[in-house]
Scaffold this active site. Structure first.
Site, short mmCIF file in Angstrom:
data_model
loop_
_atom_site.label_atom_id
_atom_site.label_comp_id
_atom_site.label_asym_id
_atom_site.label_seq_id
_atom_site.Cartn_x
_atom_site.Cartn_y
_atom_site.Cartn_z
N GLY B 240 5.55 -4.21 -12.98
CA GLY B 240 3.65 -4.57 -13.94
C GLY B 240 3.24 -5.04 -12.88
O GLY B 240 2.58 -4.85 -12.61
N PHE B 241 3.61 -6.37 -12.41
CA PHE B 241 2.46 -7.20 -11.11
C PHE B 241 1.95 -7.24 -12.00
O PHE B 241 0.38 -7.88 -11.41
CB PHE B 241 3.00 -6.57 -10.18
CG PHE B 241 4.18 -5.82 -9.63
CD1 PHE B 241 5.35 -6.48 -9.34
CD2 PHE B 241 4.76 -4.62 -8.95
CE1 PHE B 241 6.17 -6.61 -9.28
CE2 PHE B 241 5.48 -4.24 -9.09
CZ PHE B 241 6.66 -4.87 -9.02
N GLY B 739 8.56 -15.98 -11.33
CA GLY B 739 8.21 -14.59 -10.91
C GLY B 739 6.51 -15.05 -9.23
O GLY B 739 6.43 -13.71 -9.14
N GLU B 740 6.14 -15.13 -9.45
CA GLU B 740 4.85 -15.65 -8.94
C GLU B 740 4.32 -16.05 -7.68
O GLU B 740 3.93 -15.54 -6.78
CB GLU B 740 3.22 -15.28 -9.75
CG GLU B 740 3.54 -14.24 -10.86
CD GLU B 740 2.10 -14.24 -12.57
OE1 GLU B 740 1.60 -14.45 -12.05
OE2 GLU B 740 2.99 -15.09 -12.91
#
Lengths: 209, 773
Positions: B240-241, B739-740
C-alpha cells in the site's frame, strides 16, 4: 460468507493441483460459482477500423494437467491463467513486461506471461506457482523463501519464485552480483531483495533443484 | 513459558504467499462477473462538451458504459475517520458531472463480458472537451501559495517557539538552503483492485485497502446505504505504502458499475492509471534556515515547506513536523504552504512528511557540520534533546545516542577520511554519510475478539489488515503468548469489516494499536477459563486462587505444581460449551483528536465497551498516564557508497540502520520492514521521479520502464540493528511500530555520502548521474 474466512485454512498445506485449487475457490466463495471458462467471442468490431478478432483453440499443459481452451486471440497467457483457468497465483503487476510479477516457466524457461498470448502456447508445458509444490511438501525455493522471509506483501512473490527457479536451472549465476543482475526483471516494491538473494543462494548451495 | 513475541518466527501466511494461494482483491470469481475498465480524461482542466459512446457501445461484449449521464448520484461523505473521507472526498465522487479537474480523471467506465472486450471498447470512447488552461507547475505558481490551517486529521502543521528571525540574525554561523523533492508514486506491486457484488441492497466488496473499516464506511456513505449492509474484505493486500490508505475513484466506481449492470463487476487499475488516479507524494520545496553559535549549538531552526494540493481537496505533506522536535533549539519556525494544482489529490506516502522532511533537515545539518568544521555526528550530539521542546513533553523512550554509536561502529565512520572527495578506489569516489531517522509513534482505539474452542485452538478476530508488514504473524505471536497456546493453535483473522473495528494501516500504528486489544481479549478469555475452573468442583483447580494458576501449552496448572491442572479442552467440554468469547476495546489514542463519534456505540462495540470495563488488561492500559509524554521512534542511518567519477552513477555498497522502535515483535519481519524502508529511500534519493508534460500537465512517466524503482541490481549490503528496549508507556506490548521509520533519514544519508564522495552538494532529488557530472 463465513466460509470465505476459511479460505486460507482450506487452501493452506498444499500446493494445489488445479482440481484442488478450483475446489478451494468454490469453498472460498460460498454463493459464488465459476465464470464460464470459455466466453463466446465475436469477430467484428462495428464502426471501427480494428482488425477482426478470432476465437482461438489452444491446448497446453498447465502444472501437469492438459487444458484445452477457446480464447479470444488477444488473451494473454497471464489472463488465461488468472481469469479463464482461475489460477490467480500468477500476478498482474504492470501488464507490460516491466515488473516480473507474472513470471511463469514455459517449457522450463522463465517468461513474462503478460507478454505472451495464450494462443502462442499451443503444446507448451506451463509451470506456475501453483504447480511447484508436491502435495504438502513445498518446493525447495518456496521453503527457502519462507525461511528467509523473502517477501512482505507477497504479490511479487510467485513471479520471484518462478524466476528464481528458472535462474538456478539456467546455471550461470554464480556470484551475488550475477544473481542480482539476473533477477532484476522482478521488482519487489516492499524491498525483500536481500532475503530473496539469501533464499536463492541457499537453494543453489545445496543443489536442491 | 517460552515467549513467542520477539522471536524471529516465520510468517504464518508465508505458505499461502509462496504457493500462490493467498487471494488478493481481484482474485474472487463471483458468478456472472463482468469486467470494468476506466476511461480517463485527456485534458487536465475544463469540461466535457460531448462524450461519444456510440461506437464503443456496439463493440463486442459490451454490457453498458457508465458516464456522468447515467451513473448513480453519490452522497457526500461526512466521516472523519482515517480513510473514511472528509479529506479525500471530492476525488471520490467520480462521474457526477462534466467537470475535469486533473489529467487522467475518470470520465467513463466500460463494462463488458471479458477484460479484453472492456479494454478494447474503452479505446473507442471519445470525448470533446472545452479546455481551460491548467495550473500544474508548483515552482511557477509558488506565489499562489496559502497557509492551510491544519494537516491530516486536524494535526498541527504551523508551529513556532521563541523568536526565530531575531535568533537567525544574531547567529554566529548561518545556513540557508532550499531542498526540493519531486513527485513520487507509491507503485505498490498490486494495482488497486475491486470486486463488487450487490445482493438486493446488500453490497459485498473485495477491495485492496489499508482500511477495511474506513473503506466500508466510506462506501456506505457515498452510496447512501446503511453501513451494516456493506461488507468489505481484504484478506491480502499487495502493498500500500499509503496509496491504499485513501479510497480512490476505482472502488466506488466498481460498486456503481455493479449496480448499473446488475451483475458483479471486477475493476483493476492499469499500472498507468496508478499514476493519475491513486494518489502520489507531492513535490516539495523546502527552505531550511539554521543558526548556531561557534560551538555548533543551534539557536534557530526554520523549516518552510511549499507543496501541492488539488482543486478538489486538501492534503498537506507535513515535511517540517519532525524538525519541530528533532533537536534542542530555543527558537523554531515550522510552516507549511500549499498551492492548488490541476492534478489528482496527493496523499500519504510511506512516512508522509518525515520522508522528504528528514531529507531536507538532515542534509542541511550535514552542510552545517561541514561549515562548522565539525563531525556530523558531533553536531547532532551537541544539539541532542531529551524532550520534545515544541510540546514541552519528555519522550516516552529515546535511545538515539546508542543508535549513532552502533551505526558509526558498523560502517567504520571513525576510520574514514572526512574530507570530501578524498577517498578514491580506481574509477570510483567513495563516500560515507549519515543522518537521523525519526517517526512518531501512533496509537488509536482498537477492538478485538478472542474465541477459545473445545478442540484447544483459538481464533482472534480484528477488523484491521495486513498490507504485507507481518500483522498476521506478530498478532499471532501476541495472542499465543497471552492465551498460553502454541503458535499453530492460534488463528488470527483480519481484513474483514464484519470483525470488531481495528486500526487502519497508516501511521505505523497497527502494532501499537491492535496488539494491546488482541492481548487484552486473549488475557480476558484465559481469565474466563481460569474462573470457570476455580468455580468447578470437577476441576483439579477447584477453589484455587486465580493468581496461583498459569496457562501454558493449552493447559492451566498451579505455578508450584505443574502436574495439578487440566487442559482448556477439558474445561470447555465439561461445561458443554462450544466456545468462550471475549471482546476487548483499548480506547487509547496518541493523536490530538479522539474518534469523531465516540458516543455512537451499538451492538458489538457497545458489548466490547461493557466487557472491557471488567478486563484488568484494558483497565491498566487505559489508566496509564500518557499526558506527560511525546511518542517518537528514532534511529541512525549510515551509508557507504561509490560514485563513478566519469559516469556520475552511484552505487550504494552498504547501509547500516540502527533503530530504536521499542520492543521488536519479530526480528525477521522487523528487519525486512526496515530494509524495505531503506530501499524506498534509495529510490527517492537516486532514481524515482514523476515527470509531467510541461505543455498540458499530464503525467509522462506512466509505467515502470519510465518511473524507475530500485531493483535487485541496485541493492547494497544491509546491516539492520535494533535497540529493542520496550516502550512500556505507549502500550503494554512495548512496540512503537516500524512501517515507516526505515525510509526516514536514509535519503539524506545517501545525499550526504555523495557529497563526501564528490564534494558536490545536490539539493534537488533525485540525484541522477547528470547532476554529478
Amino acid at each position: 460468507m463465513d466460509d470465505l474466512q476459511n479460505q486460507d485454512e482450506k487452501s493452506s498445506g498444499r500446493g494445489s493441483t488445479r482440481r484442488e485449487f478450483l475446489t478451494q475457490i468454490t469453498v472460498a466463495g460460498a454463493g459464488l460459482s465459476f465464470a464460464p471458462l470459455i466466453v463466446n467471442t465475436e469477430t467484428k468490431v462495428p464502426g471501427s477500423q480494428l482488425s477482426v478478432i478470432q476465437p482461438v483453440n489452444v491446448t497446453m499443459v498447465v502444472n501437469g494437467t492438459k487444458q484445452t481452451l477457446t480464447v479470444d486471440s488477444r488473451v494473454t497467457l497471464l489472463d488465461a491463467l488468472r481469469d479463464k483457468l482461475m489460477m490467480p497465483g500468477t500476478k498482474k503487476g504492470c501488464d507490460h513486461g516491466q515488473c516480473g510479477a507474472c513470471t511463469v516457466l514455459v517449457n522450463g524457461r522463465r517468461i513474462n506471461s503478460c507478454l505472451t498470448f495464450a494462443a502462442m502456447c499451443e503444446g507448451d508445458e506451463i509451470t506456475t506457482i501453483e504447480g511447484l509444490a508436491h502435495g504438502d511438501g513445498l518446493h525447495p525455493m518456496q521453503a527457502a523463501f519462507v525461511k528467509h522471509d523473502a517477501f512482505q506483501c507477497g504479490y511479487c512473490t510467485p513471479g520471484q519464485i518462478c524466476s528464481a527457479v528458472g535462474l538456478v536451472k539456467e546455471g550461470h549465476a554464480k556470484t551475488d552480483t550475477e544473481i542480482r543482475e539476473l533477477m532484476s526483471g522482478n521488482i519487489c516494491r516492499c524491498g525483500a531483495y536481500q532475503n530473496i538473494l539469501e533464499a536463492i543462494k541457499e537453494v543453489q548451495a545445496v543443489k536442491l533443484i | 513459558m517460552n515467549e513467542l513475541v520477539g522471536k524471529p518466527v516465520d510468517r504464518v501466511d508465508g505458505r499461502l504467499k509462496v504457493t500462490g494461494t493467498a487471494n488478493y482483491s481481484a482474485e474472487y470469481y463471483p458468478k456472472n462477473v463482468a469486467y470494468g475498465v476506466i476511461v480517463e480524461s485527456t485534458i487536465a482542466k475544463g469540461r466535457i462538451k460531448n462524450i461519444d459512446i456510440t461506437t464503443a457501445g456496439k463493440a463486442p461484449g459490451v454490457i453498458n458504459i457508465m458516464t456522468y449521464k447515467n451513473s448513480m448520484n453519490l452522497h457526500f461523505p461526512q466521516s472523519s475517520d482515517p480513510g473514511g473521507g472528509k479529506y479525500a472526498e471530492k476525488d471520490l465522487l467520480p462521474l457526477q458531472n462534466d467537470r475535469i479537474f486533473y489529467g487522467g480523471q475518470a470520465i467513463a467506465v466500460v463494462i463488458a463480458e471479458t477484460f479484453e472486450q472492456a479494454e478494447q471498447a474503452a479505446m473507442l470512447v471519445t470525448a470533446d472537451y472545452e479546455k481551460d488552461k491548467p495550473v500544474f507547475d508548483l515552482e511557477k505558481n509558488v506565489e499562489k501559495a496559502y497557509k492551510p490551517v491544519a494537516g491530516l486529521g486536524g494535526s498541527q502543521i504551523q508551529m513556532t517557539r521563541g523568536n526565530t528571525e531575531a535568533a537567525l540574525q544574531n547567529a554566529s554561523v548561518k545556513l540557508e538552503e532550499t531542498y526540493t523533492t519531486p513527485v513520487y508514486h507509491h507503485n505498490a506491486m498490486e494495482p488497486h483492485a475491486t470486486t463488487a457484488e450487490w445482493n438486493g441492497d446488500q453490497l459485498m466488496i473485495y477491495d485492496a485497502t489499508q482500511s477495511v473499516m474506513g473503506s466500508k464506511n466510506l462506501m456506505a456513505a457515498m452510496l447512501g446505504v446503511e453501513p451494516e449492509k456493506v461488507r468489505l474484505v481484504a484478506l491480502f493486500i499487495g502493498g500500500g505504502f499509503g496509496s491504499k490508505g485513501f479510497s480512490w475513484p476505482n472502488t466506488v466506481l466498481t460498486a456503481m458499475a455493479a449496480k448499473l449492470v446488475n451483475r458483479p463487476v471486477k475493476l483493476v487499475l492499469k499500472r498507468q492509471q496508478m499514476f493519475t488516479n491513486a494518489g502520489r507524494r507531492t513535490q516539495t520545496i523546502q527552505k531550511i534556515s539554521l543558526g548556531t553559535d561557534n560551538t555548533g549549538k543551534l539557536n534557530a531552526i526554520k523549516h518552510a515547506t511549499t507543496s501541492e494540493s488539488s482543486f478538489v481537496d486538501e492534503f498537506v505533506e507535513p515535511a517540517g513536523v519532525a524538525t519541530a522536535m528533532l533537536y534542542s533549539c530555543a527558537n523554531a519556525d515550522i510552516n507549511h504552504s500549499l498551492v492548488r494544482l490541476n492534478k489528482g489529490t496527493p496523499c500519504p506516502t510511506r512516512a508522509p512528511g518525515e520522508a522528504p522532511g528528514t531529507y531536507a533537515i538532515e542534509a542541511a545539518m550535514d552542510e552545517l557540520a561541514y561549515k562548522l568544521n565539525m563531525d556530523p555526528i558531533q553536531l547532532r550530539l551537541v544539539n541532542y534533546n531529551e524532550k520534545d521542546e515544541q510540546k514541552n513533553q519528555q519522550f516516552s523512550s529515546k535511545n538515539l545516542k546508542e543508535c549513532y554509536q552502533r551505526g558509526a561502529d558498523a560502517i567504520g565512520w571513525a576510520q574514514r577520511n572526512p574530507k570530501p572527495g578524498s577517498i578514491r578506489e580506481g574509477n570510483y569516489l567513495v563516500g560515507y554519510g549519515m543522518a537521523t531517522a525519526t517517526y512518531p509513534a501512533n496509537r488509536s482505539a482498537s477492538t478485538a475478539k478472542a474465541v477459545l474452542f473445545p478442540d484447544g485452538h483459538a481464533e482472534i478476530l480484528c477488523g484491521t489488515q495486513d498490507i504485507g508488514t507481518g500483522t498476521y504473524t506478530i498478532m499471532t505471536q501476541v495472542a499465543a503468548d497471552a492465551l498460553g497456546l502454541p503458535i499453530e493453535k492460534v488463528k488470527v483473522k483480519l481484513g474483514d469489516s464484519s470483525y470488531p473495528k481495528g486500526a487502519n494501516s497508516g501511521g505505523s500504528q497497527v502494532s501499537a494499536s491492535v496488539g494491546p486489544a488482541i492481548r487484552a481479549a486473549a488475557l480476558g478469555a484465559k481469565s474466563k477459563l481460569v474462573k470457570m475452573a476455580i468455580a468447578d468442583a470437577g476441576s483439579p483447580l477447584h477453589g484455587q486462587k486465580e493468581e496461583t494458576i498459569i496457562a501454558d501449552n493449552g493447559q492451566l496448572h498451579l505455578i508450584n505444581q505443574p502436574d495439578k491442572g487440566e487442559t482448556y479442552s477439558a474445561i470447555l467440554n465439561r461445561h458443554g460449551l462450544d466456545k468462550i468469547e471475549v471482546l476487548a476495546t483499548t480506547n487509547v489514542s496518541t493523536r490530538q483528536q479522539q474518534e469523531a463519534n465516540p458516543a455512537a456505540k451499538t451492538g458489538a462495540e457497545a458489548q466490547a465497551a461493557q466487557e472491557s470495563k471488567s478486563n484488568p488488561a484494558v483497565q491498566e492500559d487505559e489508566h496509564t498516564d500518557r499526558k506527560p509524554y511525546s511518542f517518537h521512534s528514532f534511529g541512525a542511518q549510515f551509508v557507504k557508497l561509490r560514485v563513478d567519477a566519469q559516469l556520475g552513477t552511484v552505487h550504494i555498497d552498504k547501509i547500516v540502520s540502527v533503530m530504536d522502535v521499542g520492543k521488536v515483535m519479530n526480528l525477521k519481519t522487523a528487519k525486512n520492514q526496515i530494509m524495505g524502508g531503506a530501499i524506498f529511500g534509495i529510490g527517492m534519493a537516486l532514481m524515482e521521479e514523476t515527470a509531467y508534460d510541461p505543455n498540458d500537465g499530464r503525467v509522462v512517466t506512466r509505467d515502470l520502464a519510465q518511473y524507475l524503482v530500485p531493483v535487485h541490481a541496485d541493492m547494497p549490503e544491509f546491516d539492520i540493528q535494533f535497540i529493542d528496549k520496550p516502550d512500556t508507556i505507549i502500550s503494554p506490548i512495548g512496540a512503537r511500530g516500524i512501517g515507516e521509520i526505515g525510509i526516514t533519514g536514509i535519503t539524506a544519508a545517501i545525499v550526504n555520502a555523495i557529497y563526501h564522495a564528490t564534494g558536490k552538494r545536490v539539493r534537488n532529488l533525485p540525484v541522477t548521474p547528470d547532476k554529478l557530472l
